[in-house]
Design a protein around this motif. Structure first.
Motif, PDB file in Angstrom:
ATOM      1  N   VAL A   1      -9.671   2.512   4.167  1.00  0.00           N
ATOM      2  CA  VAL A   1      -8.551   3.417   4.411  1.00  0.00           C
ATOM      3  C   VAL A   1      -9.053   4.710   5.043  1.00  0.00           C
ATOM      4  N   ASP A   2      -8.385   5.132   6.109  1.00  0.00           N
ATOM      5  CA  ASP A   2      -8.673   6.420   6.722  1.00  0.00           C
ATOM      6  C   ASP A   2      -7.803   7.439   5.983  1.00  0.00           C
ATOM      7  N   VAL A   3      -8.415   8.123   5.031  1.00  0.00           N
ATOM      8  CA  VAL A   3      -7.634   8.926   4.090  1.00  0.00           C
ATOM      9  C   VAL A   3      -6.832  10.024   4.793  1.00  0.00           C
ATOM     10  N   GLU A   4      -7.490  10.736   5.736  1.00  0.00           N
ATOM     11  CA  GLU A   4      -6.782  11.823   6.418  1.00  0.00           C
ATOM     12  C   GLU A   4      -5.537  11.323   7.126  1.00  0.00           C
ATOM     13  N   LYS A   5      -5.743  10.262   7.864  1.00  0.00           N
ATOM     14  CA  LYS A   5      -4.640   9.679   8.623  1.00  0.00           C
ATOM     15  C   LYS A   5      -3.540   9.217   7.666  1.00  0.00           C
ATOM     16  N   PHE A   6      -3.985   8.608   6.577  1.00  0.00           N
ATOM     17  CA  PHE A   6      -3.040   8.080   5.596  1.00  0.00           C
ATOM     18  C   PHE A   6      -2.174   9.202   5.043  1.00  0.00           C
TER      19      PHE A   6
ATOM     20  N   ALA B   1      -7.218  12.031  -3.557  1.00  0.00           N
ATOM     21  CA  ALA B   1      -6.279  12.688  -2.644  1.00  0.00           C
ATOM     22  C   ALA B   1      -4.978  11.902  -2.524  1.00  0.00           C
ATOM     23  N   ILE B   2      -5.095  10.578  -2.385  1.00  0.00           N
ATOM     24  CA  ILE B   2      -3.883   9.761  -2.231  1.00  0.00           C
ATOM     25  C   ILE B   2      -3.059   9.783  -3.528  1.00  0.00           C
ATOM     26  N   ALA B   3      -3.768   9.672  -4.649  1.00  0.00           N
ATOM     27  CA  ALA B   3      -3.069   9.703  -5.942  1.00  0.00           C
ATOM     28  C   ALA B   3      -2.342  11.040  -6.114  1.00  0.00           C
ATOM     29  N   HIS B   4      -2.986  12.067  -5.626  1.00  0.00           N
ATOM     30  CA  HIS B   4      -2.390  13.399  -5.687  1.00  0.00           C
ATOM     31  C   HIS B   4      -1.061  13.437  -4.929  1.00  0.00           C
ATOM     32  N   ARG B   5      -1.083  12.913  -3.724  1.00  0.00           N
ATOM     33  CA  ARG B   5       0.135  12.886  -2.916  1.00  0.00           C
ATOM     34  C   ARG B   5       1.232  12.084  -3.611  1.00  0.00           C
ATOM     35  N   MET B   6       0.827  10.961  -4.211  1.00  0.00           N
ATOM     36  CA  MET B   6       1.815  10.124  -4.905  1.00  0.00           C
ATOM     37  C   MET B   6       2.408  10.886  -6.080  1.00  0.00           C
ATOM     38  N   GLU B   7       1.514  11.599  -6.772  1.00  0.00           N
ATOM     39  CA  GLU B   7       1.958  12.367  -7.921  1.00  0.00           C
ATOM     40  C   GLU B   7       2.992  13.416  -7.480  1.00  0.00           C
ATOM     41  N   ASP B   8       2.685  14.085  -6.363  1.00  0.00           N
ATOM     42  CA  ASP B   8       3.605  15.102  -5.855  1.00  0.00           C
ATOM     43  C   ASP B   8       4.974  14.506  -5.552  1.00  0.00           C
ATOM     44  N   LEU B   9       4.919  13.378  -4.868  1.00  0.00           N
ATOM     45  CA  LEU B   9       6.185  12.741  -4.482  1.00  0.00           C
ATOM     46  C   LEU B   9       6.982  12.335  -5.721  1.00  0.00           C
ATOM     47  N   LEU B  10       6.272  11.782  -6.714  1.00  0.00           N
ATOM     48  CA  LEU B  10       6.953  11.371  -7.946  1.00  0.00           C
ATOM     49  C   LEU B  10       7.547  12.583  -8.664  1.00  0.00           C
TER      50      LEU B  10
ATOM     51  N   THR C   1       2.211   3.986   6.824  1.00  0.00           N
ATOM     52  CA  THR C   1       0.803   4.343   6.794  1.00  0.00           C
ATOM     53  C   THR C   1      -0.066   3.184   7.254  1.00  0.00           C
ATOM     54  N   ALA C   2       0.586   2.189   7.772  1.00  0.00           N
ATOM     55  CA  ALA C   2      -0.137   0.947   8.080  1.00  0.00           C
ATOM     56  C   ALA C   2      -1.351   1.200   8.965  1.00  0.00           C
ATOM     57  N   GLU C   3      -1.215   2.145   9.903  1.00  0.00           N
ATOM     58  CA  GLU C   3      -2.301   2.358  10.860  1.00  0.00           C
ATOM     59  C   GLU C   3      -3.561   2.888  10.214  1.00  0.00           C
ATOM     60  N   ALA C   4      -3.374   3.593   9.108  1.00  0.00           N
ATOM     61  CA  ALA C   4      -4.528   4.216   8.479  1.00  0.00           C
ATOM     62  C   ALA C   4      -5.310   3.216   7.628  1.00  0.00           C
ATOM     63  N   VAL C   5      -4.727   2.071   7.425  1.00  0.00           N
ATOM     64  CA  VAL C   5      -5.379   1.082   6.569  1.00  0.00           C
ATOM     65  C   VAL C   5      -5.839  -0.079   7.425  1.00  0.00           C
ATOM     66  N   LYS C   6      -7.103  -0.361   7.294  1.00  0.00           N
ATOM     67  CA  LYS C   6      -7.651  -1.473   8.053  1.00  0.00           C
ATOM     68  C   LYS C   6      -6.930  -2.751   7.650  1.00  0.00           C
ATOM     69  N   GLU C   7      -6.650  -3.525   8.659  1.00  0.00           N
ATOM     70  CA  GLU C   7      -5.989  -4.809   8.393  1.00  0.00           C
ATOM     71  C   GLU C   7      -6.790  -5.568   7.346  1.00  0.00           C
TER      72      GLU C   7
ATOM     73  N   THR D   1      -0.096   2.811  -3.488  1.00  0.00           N
ATOM     74  CA  THR D   1      -0.685   1.934  -4.505  1.00  0.00           C
ATOM     75  C   THR D   1      -1.608   0.909  -3.856  1.00  0.00           C
ATOM     76  N   ASP D   2      -1.104   0.317  -2.780  1.00  0.00           N
ATOM     77  CA  ASP D   2      -1.911  -0.684  -2.073  1.00  0.00           C
ATOM     78  C   ASP D   2      -3.202  -0.078  -1.553  1.00  0.00           C
ATOM     79  N   ALA D   3      -3.075   1.093  -0.917  1.00  0.00           N
ATOM     80  CA  ALA D   3      -4.243   1.731  -0.312  1.00  0.00           C
ATOM     81  C   ALA D   3      -5.299   1.982  -1.382  1.00  0.00           C
ATOM     82  N   ILE D   4      -4.863   2.518  -2.532  1.00  0.00           N
ATOM     83  CA  ILE D   4      -5.828   2.809  -3.593  1.00  0.00           C
ATOM     84  C   ILE D   4      -6.452   1.520  -4.108  1.00  0.00           C
ATOM     85  N   SER D   5      -5.603   0.510  -4.212  1.00  0.00           N
ATOM     86  CA  SER D   5      -6.106  -0.760  -4.710  1.00  0.00           C
ATOM     87  C   SER D   5      -7.171  -1.326  -3.759  1.00  0.00           C
ATOM     88  N   ARG D   6      -6.883  -1.223  -2.443  1.00  0.00           N
ATOM     89  CA  ARG D   6      -7.868  -1.718  -1.465  1.00  0.00           C
ATOM     90  C   ARG D   6      -9.175  -0.921  -1.564  1.00  0.00           C
TER      91      ARG D   6
END
Lengths: 180, 684
Positions: free
Chosen positions: B110-115, B61-70, B125-131, B92-97
């Motif tokens: 990562v909370d994908v929906e929130k992200f 899902a995240i990669a999809h969003r990135m693809e759209d933006l690109l 998107t910092a809030e959606a990713v656990k510290e 990129t970071d979120a996917i890597s984590r």
């Protein structure tokens, strides 16, 4: 008596031997139930010390020890143990023991901990033997600090008093490590 | 899901993520073209597809969003700006984590929906990713990746060695036979033949050893790139967090260095880079006002020269001000006013390398781990390296590290002293000289000799090392001495005799002797006995200790570090204070505990602490007030205070400084290292 022995049937001595054997057998049965600890025993300051032989990696003759400047007195020097620089420790001052000069009977017992190997200088190594824990007494309370800390107790073996070292504790003692 | 496929996916994802990260940074720099954008698009697309195949919906899902933006960027619907790049980097970071968590079998951080919701709104998107927890210290590991070819050749050489050993055995047998058969008269012809054969074998053995040595050494070498990979991103993020624009340029990343060296190099590198970002490069406004381009540049150039690697790190920031450095050094008691006046501008720069000196007034989170340049210096010395400083106020700062290629074999001069043989790394040796008694002058009560017209202090190595001194050479009339050089200082060191120089294999002193003053390591001589390798910087420090009052102070300070100070830890949380206490006690400090500000004030009245570590939020008076109250006490006006708090806002840090604290550690980033480094930097 002399003649009888030659004849081979001195009934008294035979009976005596049988009795001896019987008692000896009894004593052996007792000892088998006893707990044993296989230890390497050695001389330090004229006294006999020992620790579990599983902790001893090897025993070597004392090679040339190269002094390291400005380190505590117990680190006598370093030596080459098959390509590894290893420190040789003289625990005698640490335990408050006299330091008779080391002769050709002197040996180094190499012990390994997780982090390093070190050599313990001894005046002589007596060998590896199973020590009966039956005669074990805990450490005498009147001993000075380092001795009380690292000596588990003493036991009698073959008419000798042997001090049992807590080698694991000694190896993990921070005082052995120089620098952070 | 089969782990086999998961493993493959994770490897694939890593590649795409690295490519994304690199490409995005290029994009932001404005050097990207349509081809680059397309490449990034492909990365995102592949990630999406592969993740979907394995049913990893979050990543897909995240990669999809990135693809759209690109895609929007590619088709010109959205501008290439730092906002889009930021979002994409966050993706990129979120996917890597998530991939890392997958690999470890952990829950997704990562909370994908929130992200996705935040991503679509174009917000952080910092809030959606656990510290992220304290990032694990990245070590190069205990394992080596070796080319099969290298291993094969090693095995081959070993085989040759075994054959060679056989030849020696034959030779031994031949010799024995010759001795027995010949009786008292040895057959000369046969002996000659034997000697020729032996010579051949020795030659061949020599060749084998050289080849083997080369191959094994190459196993230890890794390119600099191994540690610098993440630096561009690091500099960018650090700069961004401070509203600066900085670009990191690097060249020479392919240079190979010993892996041990790389491990030591990384913290030095990080420290210098964060310093450059933190204190070197100015804010865009300030730069423009000075007529500089708004964007700052940090340039890292690595190159080979001789048997050294030179790494220069240069920023085009505000530079270092020798005047200000002298002033701070005097204020901190590093040197006296008189000494400061005598120092040249260039020498003044090196004051920053002294322990206890840091031009930045407060330890910040960003310069976090290392605290001063003295840490860098210590590390450099440990690997027998050198640091050169160059700067022009307002223009640039350049820090050059000179490091040996490898630590395993060095050229050394062998000397004897006090009956032992020592090795001195040749890189520190200027020359060896013979001194007659009449050559020795006294300067200010200290002995010195003239070396090439330069008055050079003379010290006795034996005395320095605490060895018995040989008196005989005085009668012989001539003393052997080695002239050592460190940066631009020289020192003549008396020894019993100087021997040859030779290549020596460097070995550690073992786990038991981790750091011994004056000694760097040991080597094994031809006779099988060890010889110690001297640590030349230590010798300089030791010799200088007896030279002038100011330098003696430095010496005393380093000695005081071994008898560590006493610390008062103030915290209402039992977990925190117990943790801090055990860390500090384990490192030799004496620690008292206070459970509140009031308690602390009572404790300081009855005792003299070298340092106070306090929390901010506590029942009763808080950490700010406590610090202020301490500052008001005569005895505690100068005693350093470290604040450890979970408050991470800059405003809180500012308040802590205003109250008089020397350092501020955020509990989130709290780990043993940070606390210890900070404490060590402040009270040693």
């Amino acid at each position: 008596m002399e003649e009888a022995k030659k004849a081979g049937y001195d009934i008294h001595s035979i009976l005596h031997e049988m009795r001896e054997e019987y008692w000896h057998g009894l004593a052996e049965v007792d000892e088998v139930q006893d707990e044993y600890l296989e230890c390497v025993s050695f001389s330090l300051g004229g006294e006999i010390y020992a620790f579990e032989s599983v902790c001893a990696a090897e025993i070597v003759r004392i090679p040339k020890l190269v002094k390291v400047p400005r380190v505590p007195e117990i680190i006598v020097g370093v030596f080459n143990l098959r390509g590894q620089i290893t420190a040789a420790m003289d625990f005698r001052p640490f335990f408050g023991l006299p330091q008779p000069p080391l002769t050709s009977a002197g040996r180094i017992i190499v012990v390994r901990s997780e982090k390093f190997a070190m050599g313990i200088l001894t005046e002589a190594v007596h060998g590896v033997e199973a020590l009966s824990l039956g005669s074990f007494e805990s450490v005498v309370k009147s001993l000075p600090g380092a001795q009380r800390e690292y000596i588990r107790g003493q036991l009698h073996h073959g008419g000798r008093l042997i001090m049992l070292l807590d080698i694991v504790k000694l190896l993990s003692s921070p005082e052995l490590v120089v620098g952070q | 899901m089969q782990t086999k496929y998961l493993d493959i996916f994770i490897k694939e994802a890593e590649e795409h993520l690295t490519s994304l990260q690199k490409g995005l940074l290029l994009l932001e720099k404005g050097t990207g073209d349509a081809a680059l954008i397309h490449e990034l698009l492909r990365n995102a697309h592949t990630l999406k597809g592969s993740a979907r195949m394995l049913g990893i919906d979050g990543i897909s899902a995240i990669a999809h969003r990135m693809e759209d933006l690109l895609k929007d960027i590619e088709e010109g619907r959205k501008p290439v700006g730092s906002t889009s790049v930021d979002l994409l980097l966050q993706g990129t970071d979120a996917i890597s984590r998530m991939a890392v968590a997958l690999a470890k079998g952990e829950e997704s951080p990562v909370d994908v929906e929130k992200f996705i919701a935040a991503f679509d709104r174009g917000e952080s998107t910092a809030e959606a990713v656990k510290e992220a927890g304290q990032p694990e210290e990245e070590v190069l590991g205990d394992t080596v990746r070796a080319k099969v070819k290298t291993l094969d050749s090693l095995v081959n050489f070993m085989g040759e060695l075994i054959i060679n050993k056989k030849r020696f055995e034959d030779k031994a047998a031949t010799l024995k036979y010759l001795c027995q058969a010949g009786g008292d008269t040895l057959p000369a012809a046969q002996i000659r033949e034997f000697q020729r054969g032996l010579e051949e074998d020795v030659l061949y053995l020599n060749y084998l050893i050289q080849e083997l040595y080369g191959e094994t050494m190459s196993l230890r070498m890794l390119p600099l790139r191994t540690i610098t990979e993440g630096f561009r991103r690091l500099v960018r993020d650090l700069a961004k967090a401070q509203g600066k624009e900085i670009e990191l340029e690097m060249s020479g990343e392919g240079i190979e260095v010993d892996r041990v060296l790389l491990e030591m190099l990384k913290p030095m590198f990080l420290h210098i880079l964060t310093n450059a970002v933190d204190h070197g490069v100015e804010s865009p406004a300030e730069r423009q006002a000075k007529g500089k381009p708004a964007k700052g540049t940090v340039r890292v150039v690595a190159r080979h020269e001789g048997s050294s690697v030179w790494i220069a790190i240069r920023d085009d920031g505000r530079g270092m001000d020798p005047g200000k450095i002298k002033e701070v050094a005097v204020r901190r008691g590093v040197i006296s006013r008189e000494e400061a006046d005598l120092l040249t501008e260039e020498d003044a720069l090196y004051l920053t390398l002294r322990p206890g000196f840091s031009t930045s007034e407060i330890v910040t989170d960003i310069s976090g781990r290392g605290v001063g340049m003295d840490v860098v210096k210590k590390n450099a010395e440990r690997v027998k390296g050198n640091i050169l400083l160059k700067s022009e106020p307002g223009a640039f700062t350049e820090i050059t590290l000179q490091l040996p290629l490898t630590l395993s074999v060095i050229e050394a001069l062998m000397v004897t002293c006090g009956g032992e043989t020592y090795a001195i790394p040749l890189s520190y040796v200027q020359e060896t000289i013979k001194i007659r008694a009449e050559d020795i002058k006294t300067v200010g009560g200290k002995e010195a000799v003239s070396v090439r017209g330069l008055t050079t202090p003379l010290v006795s190595l034996a005395r320095l090392l605490g060895l018995p001194e040989q008196k005989t050479f005085l009668e012989a009339g001539k003393i052997a001495a080695v002239v050592l050089k460190l940066r631009d200082h020289c020192l003549a060191c008396m020894v019993d005799a100087t021997l040859d120089s030779s290549e020596i294999v460097v070995k550690g002193l073992g786990g038991q002797l981790r750091s011994v003053k004056y000694i760097f390591g040991a080597t094994i001589l031809g006779d099988g006995n060890p010889a110690l390798i001297l640590n030349v910087p230590d010798i300089f420090a030791g010799a200088e200790g007896a030279e002038t009052a100011g330098l003696r102070k430095v010496f005393e300070e380093s000695r005081a570090a071994s008898q560590r100070g006493s610390i008062l830890v103030v915290d209402d949380s039992i977990t925190t204070r117990t943790m801090e206490r055990s860390i500090l006690v384990a490192h030799g400090y004496r620690v008292e505990i206070a459970i509140s500000g009031e308690d602390a004030l009572e404790k300081v009245a009855g005792d003299r602490f070298d340092l106070v570590i306090t929390d901010i939020e506590m029942p009763g008076i808080n950490g700010f007030e406590l610090t202020k109250k301490l500052r008001a006490l005569d005895e505690y006006r100068e005693v350093p205070v470290i604040v450890v708090s979970s408050l991470s806002r800059d405003e809180d840090k500012r308040r802590a400084i205003d109250a008089g604290a020397q350092a501020y550690i955020v509990k989130g980033s709290f780990d043993q290292g940070t606390l210890l480094d900070t404490v060590e930097a402040i009270i040693g």
